[in-house]
Scaffold this active site. Structure first.
Site, PDB file in Angstrom:
ATOM      1  N   GLY A 103       0.821  -1.213   0.000  1.00 47.04           N
ATOM      2  CA  GLY A 103       0.000   0.000   0.000  1.00 47.04           C
ATOM      3  C   GLY A 103       0.853   1.260   0.000  1.00 47.04           C
ATOM      4  N   SER A 125      -3.899   1.660  11.970  1.00 44.56           N
ATOM      5  CA  SER A 125      -3.083   2.228  13.041  1.00 44.56           C
ATOM      6  C   SER A 125      -2.378   3.459  12.477  1.00 44.56           C
ATOM      7  CB  SER A 125      -2.075   1.187  13.564  1.00 44.56           C
ATOM      8  OG  SER A 125      -0.891   1.262  12.831  1.00 44.56           O
ATOM      9  N   VAL A 144      -5.206  -3.992   1.659  1.00 39.77           N
ATOM     10  CA  VAL A 144      -5.051  -4.738   2.909  1.00 39.77           C
ATOM     11  C   VAL A 144      -4.982  -6.227   2.576  1.00 39.77           C
ATOM     12  CG1 VAL A 144      -6.279  -2.963   4.239  1.00 39.77           C
ATOM     13  CG2 VAL A 144      -7.551  -4.948   3.388  1.00 39.77           C
ATOM     14  N   SER A 157       0.097  -6.936  -9.787  1.00 42.97           N
ATOM     15  CA  SER A 157       1.259  -7.824  -9.682  1.00 42.97           C
ATOM     16  C   SER A 157       2.553  -7.056  -9.832  1.00 42.97           C
ATOM     17  CB  SER A 157       1.212  -8.903 -10.763  1.00 42.97           C
ATOM     18  OG  SER A 157       2.390  -9.695 -10.679  1.00 42.97           O
ATOM     19  N   GLY A 199       4.957  -7.355  -6.937  1.00 46.60           N
ATOM     20  CA  GLY A 199       5.592  -7.308  -5.629  1.00 46.60           C
ATOM     21  C   GLY A 199       5.816  -5.873  -5.179  1.00 46.60           C
ATOM     22  N   HIS A 250      -2.732 -15.674 -13.274  1.00 49.70           N
ATOM     23  CA  HIS A 250      -1.353 -15.171 -13.326  1.00 49.70           C
ATOM     24  C   HIS A 250      -0.520 -15.859 -12.248  1.00 49.70           C
ATOM     25  CE1 HIS A 250       1.751 -12.630 -11.515  1.00 49.70           C
ATOM     26  NE2 HIS A 250       1.987 -12.130 -12.703  1.00 49.70           N
ATOM     27  N   ASN A 251      -1.060 -15.914 -11.042  1.00 55.33           N
ATOM     28  CA  ASN A 251      -0.317 -16.526  -9.943  1.00 55.33           C
ATOM     29  C   ASN A 251      -0.142 -18.028 -10.144  1.00 55.33           C
ATOM     30  OD1 ASN A 251      -0.437 -13.943  -8.891  1.00 55.33           O
ATOM     31  ND2 ASN A 251      -0.805 -14.627  -6.814  1.00 55.33           N
ATOM     32  N   GLU A 276       2.584 -18.365 -12.390  1.00 56.81           N
ATOM     33  CA  GLU A 276       3.789 -18.033 -11.606  1.00 56.81           C
ATOM     34  C   GLU A 276       4.282 -19.278 -10.844  1.00 56.81           C
ATOM     35  OE1 GLU A 276       3.379 -14.389  -9.157  1.00 56.81           O
ATOM     36  OE2 GLU A 276       3.935 -15.611  -7.424  1.00 56.81           O
ATOM     37  N   TYR A 277       3.363 -19.990 -10.213  1.00 59.29           N
ATOM     38  CA  TYR A 277       3.734 -21.222  -9.499  1.00 59.29           C
ATOM     39  C   TYR A 277       4.386 -22.222 -10.465  1.00 59.29           C
ATOM     40  CZ  TYR A 277       1.128 -20.558  -5.021  1.00 59.29           C
ATOM     41  OH  TYR A 277       0.675 -20.152  -3.800  1.00 59.29           O
TER      42      TYR A 277
HETATM   43  C1  6PG Z   1       2.581 -10.854  -7.695  1.00 55.89           C
HETATM   44  C2  6PG Z   1       2.701 -12.030  -6.790  1.00 55.89           C
HETATM   45  C3  6PG Z   1       2.134 -11.712  -5.447  1.00 55.89           C
HETATM   46  C4  6PG Z   1       2.548 -12.676  -4.363  1.00 55.89           C
HETATM   47  C5  6PG Z   1       2.026 -14.071  -4.531  1.00 55.89           C
HETATM   48  C6  6PG Z   1       2.865 -15.024  -3.772  1.00 55.89           C
HETATM   49  O1  6PG Z   1       1.982 -11.044  -8.741  1.00 55.89           O
HETATM   50  O2  6PG Z   1       3.098  -9.789  -7.368  1.00 55.89           O
HETATM   51  O3  6PG Z   1       2.020 -13.098  -7.344  1.00 55.89           O
HETATM   52  O4  6PG Z   1       0.769 -11.555  -5.584  1.00 55.89           O
HETATM   53  O5  6PG Z   1       3.916 -12.686  -4.316  1.00 55.89           O
HETATM   54  O6  6PG Z   1       0.731 -14.093  -4.059  1.00 55.89           O
HETATM   55  O7  6PG Z   1       2.139 -16.132  -3.551  1.00 55.89           O
HETATM   56  P1  6PG Z   1       2.588 -17.296  -2.610  1.00 55.89           P
HETATM   57  O8  6PG Z   1       2.953 -16.704  -1.289  1.00 55.89           O
HETATM   58  O9  6PG Z   1       1.382 -18.146  -2.566  1.00 55.89           O
HETATM   59  O10 6PG Z   1       3.768 -17.930  -3.264  1.00 55.89           O
END
Ligand code: 6PG
Length: 482
Positions: A14, A35, A74, A128, A130, A185-186, A189-190
Site C-alpha cells: 500500500g 493504526s 489490505v 502484480s 511485488g 497469473h499466480n 507463476e507457481y
Molecule cells: C505478484 C505475486 C504476489 C505474491 C504471490 C505469492 O503477482 O506480485 O504473485 O501476488 O507474491 O501471491 O504467492 P505465494 O505466497 O502463494 O507464493
C-alpha cells in the site's frame, strides 16, 4: 477535498503504491491506515509525496475529491470486507472503491453485487509486481464496470509498468474478471517457478555444478527466448552466499515451500471449469509435498535407482541444452493451460476478456513478465479464436524444436529418480493433446459396464449401452444423467 485518489492500508504494498501514485503528475494522494502510527511514518519518511494524511475514515473520505476513488491495499480476507463497509457507508453514488489485494474472485463478485445497488462502483483489481512493482510500475488487472474504468483507467495507466510504450493495464472484464485473471497469473507463476526449480535440480544432480555455476547458466538463458524476470532472479538467488556459513544460500534455506492460496485457487477453479491445468496443479502439489516433513523423513530410505546418476563431462553442454529446451516447452504448456482457464472462466462468468490484451499487460511489471509474452499476444492477434496456444505456428515450431530434448530430460529424470512433476506432466499433457486416439474409450467402456453410463460410437450418431449383465448385445438409449 484535495486528493483525486486515496489509499487505505499502508503496509509495504500500500505504501509503495501510494508513493507511486504521488510521484505521477497531477495526482494528490490521500492515505489512511487503521493504526495511525504507520500513516505518520510514511508521511514523515516521504515529505516529497505531499500525502494528505487522515487518522479517521471520516477525514479520509472528506479529503477525497468527487467522484471519490479509493484503493484498498489490505491483506485479502475478512479485513477487506470491514474496510469496504467503512468506505461504502460514507461514499456516494458514482464513487469508486478498488480492492487491490489478492482477493478470491468469488468474493469480488459477491462484493460487487452487494455494493452495486448503492450506486457506488466496486472494482476488484489484480496488482502484480511485488513491492518493487508497486513502487515503480506494476501490471494491473482491473475488473468492475466499464464506467468505473473511465475514471480509473487514466489513474492506473499513470502508475502501471510500460511495455513497448503501452501501460500494463486494461479493463479485463466486469465484476470478478480482474481478480480471476490475477489468480491465473499466480497459477502460472507457481508453474514457472517449479519448472525453473526442476531445471536447477536436474543440472545440479546430473552434473554436480555448484549453485554459482548454475547461476551463470540461468544468466546465459536469460539472454535468449527464456528471458524473464523469474529466470533473472533465479540467477541472483543461486549466486547468493550465506554470510553465517559461507555456503550457497540455497543450501541453507529449508526446502519447504510456502503458499498463500492463489495457486490452489487456480487449480480448484480449473477443476470446477473442467480445464486441465496439470502443470499448475503439479506445481501447487510440489509445494505441498515439500512441506510434508514427517512423510518425507519416513520415505528417505525407500528404494530408488540402484546406481547414482551422472552426466558425462563430454555430454554436459548437450544435457544443459536439453534441460533448457524442456523448460521452454513446459513453460509454453503452462501458459497455454493458464490461457485456457482464462477462456473458460470468461465464458462461464460472462466476461469479454481479450486474451491478447492480457498477454500484453503481463509483458512488464508483473512477476511472470517474459519476452515470449509478445509471442502470445501476437498469436491471439493473428487468431482470436485460437483453440490452444500450443497449436499457434510460433509455439508449434518452438515445441517441435524442443520435444526431443524434453523427452530425453523426462526419461533421464525418471531413470535417475529425480522428481520432475511439472516437466513430466507437461509432456504427458502435450502427448495427450497429440494422440489421435486416447484410452478414454476404455474408460467409457468401464463406466458403461458398472454404471450404465452409456457411450457414443465413432461410426454413427446416438448414445449406446451394452447389456453387460445380460447377453452383451448393444442397445441404443438416451444419455445417462449420471
Ligand atoms: C505478484 C505475486 C504476489 C505474491 C504471490 C505469492 O503477482 O506480485 O504473485 O501476488 O507474491 O501471491 O504467492 P505465494 O505466497 O502463494 O507464493
Amino acid at each position: 477535498a484535495a486528493a483525486n485518489i486515496g489509499v487505505v492500508g499502508l503496509a509495504v504494498m500500500g505504501s509503495n503504491l501510494a508513493r507511486n501514485l504521488a510521484s505521477r503528475e497531477g495526482n494528490t494522494v490521500a492515505v489512511f491506515n487503521r493504526s495511525a502510527e504507520r500513516t505518520r511514518t510514511l508521511v514523515d519518511e516521504h515529505p516529497e509525496a505531499g500525502f494528505v494524511a487522515s487518522e479517521s475514515y471520516d477525514d479520509f473520505v472528506a479529503s477525497l475529491a468527487k467522484p471519490r476513488t479509493a484503493i484498498i491495499m489490505v491483506q485479502a480476507g475478512k479485513g477487506t470486507d470491514a474496510v469496504i463497509s467503512e468506505l461504502a457507508s460514507r461514499f456516494e453514488p458514482g464513487d469508486i472503491i478498488v480492492d487491490g489485494g489478492n482477493a478470491n474472485f468469488h468474493d469480488t463478485i459477491r462484493r460487487e453485487k452487494d455494493i452495486s445497488p448503492t450506486g457506488i462502483h466496486f472494482v476488484g483489481a489484480g496488482i502484480s509486481g511485488g513491492e518493487e512493482g508497486a513502487l515503480n510500475g506494476p501490471s494491473i488487472m482491473p475488473g468492475g464496470s466499464k464506467q468505473s474504468y473511465e475514471t480509473l483507467g487514466p489513474i492506473l495507466s499513470s502508475i502501471a509498468a510500460i511495455a513497448e510504450g503501452e501501460p500494463c493495464v486494461t479493463h479485463v472484464g466486469t465484476d470478478g474478471a480482474g481478480h480471476f485473471v490475477k489468480m491465473v497469473h499466480n497459477g502460472i507463476e507457481y508453474a514457472d517457478m517449479q519448472l525453473i526449480a526442476e531445471a536447477y535440480d536436474l543440472i545440479r544432480q546430473g552434473t554436480g555444478k555448484s549453485p554459482a555455476e548454475i547461476a551463470d547458466i540461468f544468466a546465459e538463458w536469460n539472454t535468449g527466448e527464456l528471458e524473464s524476470y523469474l529466470i533473472e532472479i533465479t540467477a541472483e538467488v543461486l549466486r547468493q552466499t550465506d554470510a553465517a556459513t559461507g555456503k550457497p544460500l540455497v543450501d541453507v534455506i529449508l526446502d519447504e515451500a510456502g503458499a498463500k492460496g492463489t495457486g490452489a485457487w487456480t487449480v480448484q477453479n480449473a477443476l470446477d471449469l473442467g480445464v486441465p491445468t496439470s502443470g499448475i496443479a503439479e506445481a501447487v502439489f510440489a509445494r505441498s509435498l515439500s512441506s510434508k516433513r514427517a512423510q518425507r523423513e519416513a520415505s528417505v530410505d525407500l528404494p530408488g535407482p540402484s546406481t547414482a546418476w551422472t552426466v558425462d563431462d563430454a555430454d554436459t553442454d548437450a544435457f544443459i541444452e536439453d534441460v533448457r529446451q524442456a523448460l521452454y516447452a513446459s513453460k509454453i504448456i503452462a501458459y497455454s493451460q493458464g490461457f485456457d482457464e482464462i477462456i473458460a472462466g470468461a465464458e462461464q462468468f460472462g466476461w469479454d476478456v481479450k486474451k491478447g490484451d492480457i498477454a500484453k499487460i503481463w509483458r512488464a511489471g508483473c512477476i511472470i513478465r517474459a519476452r515470449f509474452l509478445n509471442r502470445i499476444a501476437e498469436a491471439y492477434a493473428d487468431d482470436p479464436g485460437l483453440v490452444a496456444l500450443v497449436v499457434a505456428p510460433y509455439f508449434r515450431d518452438a515445441v517441435a524444436g524442443a520435444q526431443e530434448s524434453w523427452r530425453r530430460v523426462v526419461a533421464a529424470s525418471a531413470a535417475s529418480g529425480i522428481p520432475t512433476p511439472a516437466f513430466s506432466s507437461s509432456l504427458a499433457y502435450y502427448d495427450g493433446l497429440r494422440a489421435p486416439r486416447l484410452p478414454a474409450a476404455l474408460v467409457q467402456g468401464q463406466r458403461d459396464f458398472f454404471g450404465a453410463h452409456t457411450y457414443k460410437r465413432v461410426d454413427r450418431p446416438g448414445v449406446f449401452h451394452t447389456l453387460w449383465s445380460g447377453d452383451h448385445s448393444e442397445i441404443e438409449t438416451t444419455p445417462s444423467s449420471h
